[in-house]
Design an enzyme around this catalytic site. Structure first.
Site, mmCIF file in Angstrom:
data_model
loop_
_atom_site.group_PDB
_atom_site.id
_atom_site.type_symbol
_atom_site.label_atom_id
_atom_site.label_comp_id
_atom_site.label_asym_id
_atom_site.label_seq_id
_atom_site.Cartn_x
_atom_site.Cartn_y
_atom_site.Cartn_z
ATOM 1 N N GLU A 1 0.849 -1.211 0.000
ATOM 2 C CA GLU A 1 0.000 0.000 0.000
ATOM 3 C C GLU A 1 0.883 1.260 0.000
ATOM 4 O OE1 GLU A 1 -3.369 -1.018 2.247
ATOM 5 O OE2 GLU A 1 -4.198 1.012 2.349
ATOM 6 N N GLU B 1 1.972 1.806 -3.435
ATOM 7 C CA GLU B 1 0.852 2.292 -4.253
ATOM 8 C C GLU B 1 0.639 3.789 -3.979
ATOM 9 O OE1 GLU B 1 -2.754 0.143 -3.509
ATOM 10 O OE2 GLU B 1 -3.912 1.231 -5.033
ATOM 11 N N CYS C 1 -8.450 -2.305 4.282
ATOM 12 C CA CYS C 1 -8.337 -3.598 4.997
ATOM 13 C C CYS C 1 -9.590 -3.884 5.821
ATOM 14 C CB CYS C 1 -7.087 -3.602 5.880
ATOM 15 S SG CYS C 1 -6.886 -2.105 6.797
ATOM 16 N N SER D 1 -7.548 1.776 -2.123
ATOM 17 C CA SER D 1 -6.294 1.092 -2.495
ATOM 18 C C SER D 1 -6.667 -0.289 -3.003
ATOM 19 C CB SER D 1 -5.410 0.948 -1.229
ATOM 20 O OG SER D 1 -4.804 -0.334 -1.247
ATOM 21 N N LYS E 1 -15.287 -10.290 8.011
ATOM 22 C CA LYS E 1 -14.296 -11.133 7.294
ATOM 23 C C LYS E 1 -14.961 -12.422 6.829
ATOM 24 C CE LYS E 1 -10.559 -8.600 8.505
ATOM 25 N NZ LYS E 1 -9.664 -7.925 7.554
ATOM 26 N N GLU F 1 -16.139 -11.561 3.656
ATOM 27 C CA GLU F 1 -15.065 -11.238 2.700
ATOM 28 C C GLU F 1 -14.529 -12.494 2.005
ATOM 29 O OE1 GLU F 1 -11.414 -9.880 4.482
ATOM 30 O OE2 GLU F 1 -11.025 -8.455 2.846
ATOM 31 N N GLU G 1 -13.667 -12.499 -5.813
ATOM 32 C CA GLU G 1 -12.267 -12.103 -6.157
ATOM 33 C C GLU G 1 -11.263 -12.726 -5.191
ATOM 34 O OE1 GLU G 1 -15.408 -10.040 -5.882
ATOM 35 O OE2 GLU G 1 -14.066 -8.902 -4.577
ATOM 36 N N CYS H 1 -10.322 -2.256 14.896
ATOM 37 C CA CYS H 1 -10.606 -3.696 15.028
ATOM 38 C C CYS H 1 -10.636 -4.153 16.488
ATOM 39 C CB CYS H 1 -9.543 -4.508 14.282
ATOM 40 S SG CYS H 1 -9.535 -4.101 12.537
#
Lengths: 395, 591, 596, 159
Positions: free
Chosen positions: B278, B281, B305, B325, B364, B367, B372, B521
């Site tokens: 990241e 990037e 994230c 990102s 998650k 996710e 993907e 988190c």
């Protein structure tokens, strides 16, 4: 598949006359204990009550424990549905049993023997007491100190289990004990005890009479000797037959079936139910790798023809177990109720058929964790019936 | 200041504090149910009613402000009888199946019952509709257990701003949830799990994946790999009665080994990797913006994230997706690497690998089901369990957690830097990224005591900071004199504010960190209950303590990361990174 | 020394003594195996099957509590087979159980609840059997409520009543699915031989056996402005209460307890230890008079040894089992009843209160006191001496209900007039305590010197073994008691009713002859009583005993006759021990009861 | 002295007063009294110095030791699999019609009680039943009617 020549061989040892019991008793108690034990071990006689524990080993273990007081007990509780051979033995050849008990007393060093007679056989008592008195007189004659008494049960199938039998004889509720310790070290009144089924003692008599070779030749590997079978259900000739062990079920059905046998219950409610397609590869005998599976049995053979609904059969078994469980340990007490209510719910359509798989997994748990044989063997017939006759369970 | 007496004890409190707070400040606990610190006090359940002398009716202490000279009795006969009746009315519409409920022994209704000692069975009536909605991969809703305390409504509307959970219908048939026939799985729900965190009973719970994990553990033919998120080690102790904020990293690793996992890795390793990807990037975007002429640069860049935040953005701001990102979240990266780099290294057949990640987050679980997140046909991560589920598995296995000696993470995907540890808290990702980016650009360490950026830590909703770049390395000379403006927010309400600025072009920032859950988190949807600001601060401090306790404080100094690039990935944003470590986003319908 | 054997538990090699059960071996290596019917005080039953583990090589699972380890055993406590079976067994238990925890008394402190939450039973696929069974609740007894819908038939109560108390009030009845725990012919607990000692409550893992609680009645009394509510706390409460409110076992919370009671709204908080000292004065004198009648007047029908009478569980036991030996019992009431009688006479007069308006509440570590307080002969003050009896557990619930943060309370002293107490009063709570307190005073009255034991701790009567004996030689007493010169005062201490039976049988058979015997119904004495916090096991009892003896050593006064308030009550009200007023208020008589 | 107490005393003298003699004594009482009343259980407990609840617990375990009032003749029909296959229900129906009672009840005049029991060990001569201690096998409705009538007559003769 054993050669076809190997058909049902009727044998006649148990009910042969017992006239020379005195002579057998006399020279048996003069032989050294270890010799008698080796005779039993080499004959490979296994318990005929259904558990199949090698009798020679049982006597040997109890003999090795040194304790001034030991007991010999003859288990005549015979509560297993479909079994009625012990009653015949005790009424026809009681002295054989008494002799074997005395010899066992001599081998392990015990002076007291008991016959645990089930409450339902109350009418056997007068006859049996007469034989015991006769036996006692002879014992005094040859001054062999061994007294035998009858202990009456009062109607509890669980008291067929050895430790529950001890509890019952000690005047308590017939609730099986924790094993270990095993009866050979901690039995009745906490003393070393040999407990054998009536038929096993009758076979001991045969072995003491003819030596172990004659017994060993009968039957097949791992399942030596002959066995009394109580045949009942849909059969033209119900009754008691002494047959060699290791016979295949297909021969048995040809002999005793009514031509339309759908299933055979081997070993009573706690035994195994074999559907027609299983006849071919099933033999009757103790473990050991004969072709297919071999089923230990207390001798009860119940035949069902196609008019019988297997749902009613299983419902009857579960009702039997629910009532006769001693109620001490969770898997058996509650498990039986859940199985019974479960199949009823599936039959009424309240639960879908998949619920039967859940019950199958429950029986697996009962098999692994129940405290005594009763809880452990509910799974045998349940899984067989649900697997093979699933449609009858649902519709 | 006003003075009042509670249970004939004289007190003095500021103007405007409610009776409940006044009592609480003076060690008097009044039974309550729908009230929850940092969430709301709406006085809907009436359990906290107290008797005020002179008042005709009993007053709900959580909403009644204390007034001068008030005499309050929290335990008078009238109050106790009323409290019993209200409690029994609540129970009359609640299933009596405590022992087979997942909230057994961790349920506020049970604790209340323990307090009120109600033993009568006076009211037995109709039961409200019994709907079990398990369509979402993260959250299961069981309306038969709902007590209508509306905490989830407040959290979903006011704190998170998603606005999905709302009361419907009227009277006895009122129920709380998405609309009548809408399922959580097909709604705008971002799976952030904040509603699960505040629910006092078993009405909302995370979808259980422990069964799949146990099955994998018992399947001898598979190699089971587990990774633990940065925030798990700061809260797992609370499941075993440790004080909140106790670090149990070593014991957690030991417990995972004992549970039978073949390899115990650390998501923090992948956090360092995320910083490398990241960070590069971000530098690439900044060079486009300041160095080259084309104007197609897209700033500010937003971190990616938090899967809850990503789904929120896909629903609410579909046309700003380019700002995100393209990096996957750390645990997806580690999953992908396990089934490629690690499998090759240990020559294990990737199909036989089963990757489990222990996350403080319920989103998650959604996710890993995204299309993907599969590389060459295999799911990057096979199962996600929350911190609560891990606690249950440890208890289930009969492991005496408190008497475990510390264990270690296995290499090669186990080593991590202090920068990775602070991913668990809000502002952590930004600070970690800046530590590396600043050093790459200027060659010097990030200024600030112990490498911390003071304004970025703490719990307030939006935090901003500026970083002036002077005499950078020659490669980045075009950045000389530029002040990099960064912003950090946690909770989707704050995210919406920043996105509005981006939408109408007035956003001054270059780099924005957005976390789906307030506090980051450490108070994700899968963390142990209860959670309030005090506990968030304790967990936050634990995370910073772990960071400061490490020698290795910057992601780019992590040797295993450098070895990974040398042996496998080549360079950050390289071809392999794009294939394994980056992802794309999908536009989703607004409602 | 038994030889050590090597086994592996969960692939961890361990060396342990041969013969230890798998459960103990696992505990030593930090592996937790769940249990339900296992309890340290009781024999191993092995009937709940929750602790089954897999031994590699055996098809069937074996119960960890009942299977001794053998050399080379490889044990898995969490294999696939074990987990499935354990989950099934717990689900089976739940299918028979009334799982309405929010309304159950044992909510939060129930082993089944903890087991179900630890092993996360989430599926509910078995048929609810509990609805189809007509469970009954027996709440006739003033002390114990038996709720069959919560019983999991682990038989811990039956084994307690048989092995520890030897009373056998409870038994297992019927068979198969109708099997249940019941009394003789399913009669209410009040009509059978039950001594209300509450040990079955202490050993019951679920809410099937709980004490009858009077929390509501006491709250109503406190709320009634016109009533003057006084409370007395027993010696063993102050070292047990802490466990219910977050303290470790064996913490002394005397000061905090008094502060909490005041905060609850009691008008006067006083101490049963005061009336414990009073009991020593009365009982000590009674013993002296019996010895005098026996040794001097050679009176044949004086009954020696004298047995203590402060444990109501023991009193009901002897009334049932030895109805014609009641003469042995001392005629003194228990400290709780003495306090009650004085409260509504001496205290009322001193505080100029109308006795009818006084509500006397007592906090006891014991459920049998609830029965004792409504015995017919306990109305000597003209009113009911003790109106309500609460156990330590009930007090803890009231403190929680009142929202008092117990940990942060500062200590407060007992109120005057009946709050002073001495070290001798406190040790009433431990087994051997009453004996030690009596000897400290009697020895000094007779010889003028204090008891010849270092720091007054008469160690032979202390400790946890079932029956303890001690003897003190009396030399050169003061002239009034010189007939006792050279006499060896033989005493015995028995706790747990089975030990009491042993001592009583040896007394009746003439095998042993003591002068003074202390009987306590509960193992460990009152500190292990039926009303104390659950769980109670041997280590916790030892810790509580240490706390009591530490409290004793910490007190300024160590002998009952030094208590100023006692001296005050004698010269103001009672005039002299065993006096006319004492007989009227502080003594009672006993009634023989049917054994079956 | 009630007759039962005396009976119990003799049984105890004959069998002994240890716990292990409890079952024979219980059976002796049931043989005579047909059931174990509360009073008789208390007497047994007193005689053997046992807690009453233990006696009750043990007695209720065994199905032949009845603890509710029973008729003079107790009819027990076997309900296990083979007997129920071979027509036990018809037998029960016939008896119910004759004696006008259902399973588990006793006739108003106290002569007969009708119960079901588990396997009696006469499966090859199913269906089977016990009347007190007598076994009757290969039952058919007519045979049952005939057995019962001579019991009723025998009963009549004794009066």
């Amino acid at each position: 598949m054993p050669s076809p020549a190997y058909l049902l061989k009727r044998v006649d040892f148990i009910f042969k006359d017992e006239k020379d019991w005195k002579e057998i008793l006399k020279n048996s108690i003069n032989r050294p204990a270890h010799e008698l034990i080796n005779e039993l071990i080499s004959s490979e006689l296994k318990g005929r009550g259904g558990a199949g524990f090698p009798t020679g080993l049982k006597w040997k273990l109890t003999a090795e424990v040194d304790d001034s007081i030991k007991y010999v007990i003859c288990n005549a509780d015979e509560g297993e549905p479909g079994t009625f051979k012990d009653r015949e033995i005790l009424s026809k050849v009681p002295l054989k049993v008494l002799t074997s008990m005395a010899v066992c007393g001599h081998v392990i060093g015990s002076k007291e023997g008991y016959i645990y007679l089930r409450g339902e056989y109350f009418f056997l008592q007068p006859e049996l007491n007469k034989s015991i008195r006769e036996f006692k007189d002879y014992c005094n004659e040859i001054n062999f100190d061994f007294t035998i008494r009858i202990f009456m049960g009062s109607g509890a199938y669980i008291c067929g289990e050895e430790t529950a039998l001890f509890e019952s004889m000690e005047g308590k509720r017939g609730e099986p004990r924790n094993k270990p310790p095993f009866p050979s070290t901690y039995g009745y009144m906490g003393k070393p005890t040999v407990i054998n089924n009536v038929e096993t003692l009758a076979h001991c008599y045969t072995i003491f009479e003819y030596g172990s070779k004659r017994f060993y030749d009968l039957g097949v590997q791992y399942s030596r000797g002959s066995k009394l079978f109580s045949v009942s259900g849909d059969t033209p000739k119900p009754g008691i037959y002494e047959l060699e062990l290791g016979m295949s079920l297909v021969d048995f059905v040809d002999e005793f079936g009514d031509g339309d046998t759908k299933a055979v219950q081997v070993g009573g409610a706690s035994g195994f139910l074999v559907p027609r397609k299983g006849f071919r590869e099933t033999t009757i005998g103790f473990q050991g790798k004969l072709t297919g599976i071999s089923l230990p049995t207390g001798g009860s053979m119940m035949l069902f023809n196609s008019s019988r609904s297997m749902y009613n059969v299983l419902d009857n078994y579960l009702e039997f177990f629910r009532e006769e469980s001693c109620g001490q340990c969770t898997p058996c007490r509650v498990g039986c109720q859940q199985l019974l209510n479960g199949i009823k719910a599936v039959k009424r359509g309240e639960k879908n058929a998949l619920y039967l798989n859940k019950l199958m997994r429950l029986t697996e748990t009962m098999q692994y964790t129940a405290k005594c044989g009763l809880g452990q063997s509910v799974a045998n017939s349940f899984s067989a019936i649900v697997e093979n006759f699933r449609e009858e369970m649902i519709y | 200041m006003i003075n009042l007496t509670i249970n004939n004890k004289k007190l003095q409190v500021e103007e405007g504090t409610t009776i409940f707070e006044a009592a609480k400040l003076n060690n008097i606990l009044i039974p309550h149910f729908c009230y929850m610190e940092n969430v709301h006090q709406i006085g809907s359940c009436r359990i906290c009613v107290v008797e005020v002398e002179g008042g005709k009716t009993l007053m709900a202490s959580c909403v009644t402000p204390a007034t001068e000279g008030m005499i309050v009795h929290t335990n008078s006969e009238r109050v106790r009888d009323v409290r019993k009746v209200i409690f029994e009315l609540m129970l009359s519409d609640h299933p009596k199946e405590c022992l087979s409920c997942w909230r057994n022994q961790n349920c506020e209704l049970q604790d209340l019952g323990n307090l009120i000692q109600l033993h009568e069975f006076r009211y037995e009536g109709a039961k409200s509709k019994d709907v079990i909605d398990s369509s979402s991969p993260s959250i299961v809703r069981d309306s038969s257990k709902c007590i209508l305390c509306r905490r989830c409504v407040t959290v979903c509307n006011e704190i998170q701003g998603v606005g999905l959970m709302n009361p419907h219908h009227r009277g006895f048939s009122t129920f709380i949830g998405p609309s009548e026939d809408e399922l959580l799985g097909e709604s705008v729900c971002t799976n952030c799990g904040q509603c699960v965190l505040v629910c006092p009973v078993g009405a909302l719970k995370e979808k259980d994946s422990t069964a799949a994990v146990w099955e994998a553990l018992y399947d001898k033919s598979r190699t089971v790999v587990v990774q633990t998120a940065p925030a798990v080690r700061a809260a797992l102790g609370e499941v075993f009665a440790y004080e909140p904020g106790t670090l149990v990293t070593g014991k957690m690793a030991a417990a995972l080994h004992q549970l039978g996992f073949d390899y115990v890795f650390d998501t923090n390793f992948a956090a360092d990797l995320t910083i490398m990807e990241e960070g590069s990037e971000f530098l690439e975007r900044v060079t486009n913006a300041f160095n080259t002429k084309e104007k197609n640069h897209v700033l500010p860049m937003i971190t990616s994230c938090s899967p809850g935040w990503i789904k929120f953005m896909e629903h609410r701001y579909p046309d700003q997706l380019a700002h995100l990102s393209s990096c996957k979240s750390p645990h997806m990266m580690l999953g992908a690497l396990t089934k490629t780099y690690f499998a090759e290294k240990m020559n294990i057949d990737p199909a036989k690998l089963f990757v489990v990640s222990v996350m403080p987050c319920t989103a998650k679980k959604f996710e890993i089901t995204r299309p993907e997140m599969f590389s060459n046909g295999l799911a990057d991560v096979d199962a996600v369990i929350t911190t609560r589920e891990l606690g249950r598995m440890i208890k289930d296995a009969g492991i005496d957690f408190r008497s475990l000696e510390d264990g270690e993470f296995d290499s090669p995907l186990g080593l991590s830097s202090g920068a990775a540890d602070i991913f668990g808290t809000t502002g952590g990702v930004m600070e970690a990224a800046l530590r590396t980016v600043y050093e790459l650009v200027t060659g010097r360490e990030l200024p600030g005591i112990k490498l911390h950026i003071k304004p970025l830590s703490g719990l307030n909703r939006i935090k901003t900071a500026e970083l002036k770049i002077e005499n950078p390395l020659p490669a980045y000379s075009f950045l000389n004199g530029v002040t990099v403006k960064v912003a950090v927010t946690s909770g989707l309400k704050g995210a919406a504010e920043l996105l509005e600025q981006i939408k109408n072009g007035t956003s001054p920032y270059h780099f924005i960190e957005i976390m789906g859950c307030p506090g980051g988190c450490i108070s994700g949807g899968g963390q142990p209950r209860p959670v309030n600001d005090a506990i968030r601060t304790l967990r936050l401090e634990a995370i910073y303590r772990e960071d400061e306790g490490k020698l290795l404080r910057k992601s780019h100094e992590n040797e295993d990361i450098q070895m990974l690039y040398r042996d496998f990935l080549g360079a950050p944003l390289g071809h392999k990174s794009h294939e394994l470590l980056h992802t794309v986003y999908a536009q989703r319908s607004k409602n | 020394m038994a030889k050590n054997i090597k086994i592996t538990i969960n692939e961890v090699a361990v060396e342990i003594e041969s013969g230890t059960s798998i459960l103990d071996a696992a505990r030593q290596t930090g592996v937790i195996i769940p249990t339900l019917c296992y309890h340290k005080d009781l024999c191993v039953a092995g009937n709940c099957r929750v602790c089954v583990v897999e031994i590699v090589g055996q098809k069937r699972l074996s119960a960890a509590c009942a299977t001794p380890c053998e050399d080379g055993m490889d044990i898995l406590t969490n294999s696939f087979k074990v987990r499935n079976s354990r989950k099934h067994i717990i689900e089976l238990l739940l299918s028979e159980h009334n799982a309405d925890c929010t309304r159950c008394y044992k909510n939060g402190n129930c082993e089944l609840q903890k087991l179900a939450s630890d092993y996360k039973i989430m599926t509910q696929d078995f048929i609810r059997l509990s609805r189809s069974k007509n469970y009954t609740i027996d709440h006739y007894s003033p002390s114990i409520i038996k709720d069959d819908s919560k019983c999991i038939r682990c038989q811990r109560c039956v084994r307690t009543c048989e092995e520890i108390q030897g009373v056998n009030a409870l038994t297992v009845a019927y068979k198969g699915d109708r099997m249940k725990i019941s009394t003789f012919f399913e009669k209410p607990m009040n009509d059978v031989i039950c001594t209300n000692c509450g040990q079955c409550i202490n050993h019951c893992p679920t809410g099937a056996l709980v004490e009858k609680n009077y929390i509501e009645e006491v709250w109503d009394a406190i709320a009634d402005k016109s009533a003057h509510v006084i409370v007395q706390t027993a010696p063993a409460v102050r070292i047990g209460l802490g466990e219910e409110l977050g303290f470790k076992a064996g913490t002394r919370v005397t000061g905090k307890m008094v502060a909490a009671l005041k905060r609850l709204g009691f008008d006067a908080v006083m101490d049963t230890d005061f009336s414990a000292d009073l009991t020593i004065m009365e009982e000590g004198t009674e013993l002296m008079m019996r010895l005098k009648r026996a040794l001097v007047d050679r009176d044949p029908e004086v009954k020696l040894p004298m047995a203590t009478s402060c444990s109501p569980g023991w009193i009901k036991y002897i009334e049932h089992m030895y109805p014609n030996q009641l003469g042995y019992l001392s005629t003194c009431k228990s400290p709780q009843q003495m306090f009650g009688a004085l409260a509504k006479t001496y205290y009322a007069k001193a505080k100029k209160l109308d006795p009818d308006k006084i509500v006397s509440v007592s906090i006891m570590p014991c459920t049998a006191k609830k029965f004792e307080s409504n015995r017919p002969e306990m109305h000597d003050s003209g009113f009911r001496d003790v109106d309500y009896v609460l156990t330590t557990r009930e007090l803890a619930i009231m403190i929680k209900q009142a929202g008092i943060d117990f940990m942060r309370l500062e200590d407060m002293p007992f109120d005057s007039l009946m709050g002073e107490s001495t070290g001798a009063g406190v040790i009433f709570g431990a087994t051997g305590g009453v004996m030690e307190a009596a000897l400290r005073t009697v020895y000094e009255l007779v010889t003028g010197r204090s008891v010849p034991f270092e720091n007054l701790n008469i160690t032979p009567v202390r400790g946890m073994d079932g029956v303890k004996e001690a003897s003190i030689k009396i030399e050169s007493p003061i002239e009034e008691w010189e007939f006792l010169d050279g006499v060896e005062l033989k005493c015995a201490v028995a706790h747990g009713l089975l030990n009491a039976k042993k001592v009583m049988d040896s007394i009746i058979s003439g095998e042993s002859h003591y002068h003074f015997v202390e009987f306590m119904a509960c193992p460990g004495g009152c500190l292990g009583g039926g009303g104390q916090p659950i769980p109670t096991n041997p280590e916790i009892r030892r810790k509580r005993a240490e706390a009591i003896y530490a409290e004793d050593e910490g007190m300024p006064l160590r002998k009952s006759h030094q208590n100023p308030e006692i001296l005050k009550i004698y010269n103001d009200f009672l005039l002299k021990p065993m006096g006319e007023r004492s007989h009227q208020l502080l003594h009672t008589k006993y009634s023989p009861r049917e054994r079956f | 002295m009630y007759p039962v107490t005396e009976l119990i005393k003799n049984l105890a003298d004959r069998h002994g007063r240890e716990r292990r003699n409890l079952l024979p004594i219980l059976q002796g009482v049931v043989e005579q009294e047909k059931y174990l009343s509360e009073y008789s259980m208390i007497e047994i407990a007193r005689e053997l110095d046992l807690p009453a609840s233990e006696v009750y617990g043990t007695a209720t375990f065994y199905s032949f030791l009845e603890y509710k009032k029973m008729g003079k003749y107790i009819i027990r029909i076997c309900k296990t699999i083979t007997c129920s296959m071979k027509g036990k229900n018809q037998i029960i129906k016939t008896i119910e019609d004759m004696l006008k009672i259902n399973v588990g009840e006793t006739t108003p005049d106290g002569n007969f009680s009708l119960l079901q029991t588990n396997c009696l060990g006469f499966c090859h001569k199913a269906p089977a039943m016990l009347i007190n201690y007598e076994v009757y096998t290969d039952l058919t409705p007519e045979k049952v009617r005939e057995i019962l009538t001579n019991y009723i007559n025998k009963k009549g003769r004794e009066e």
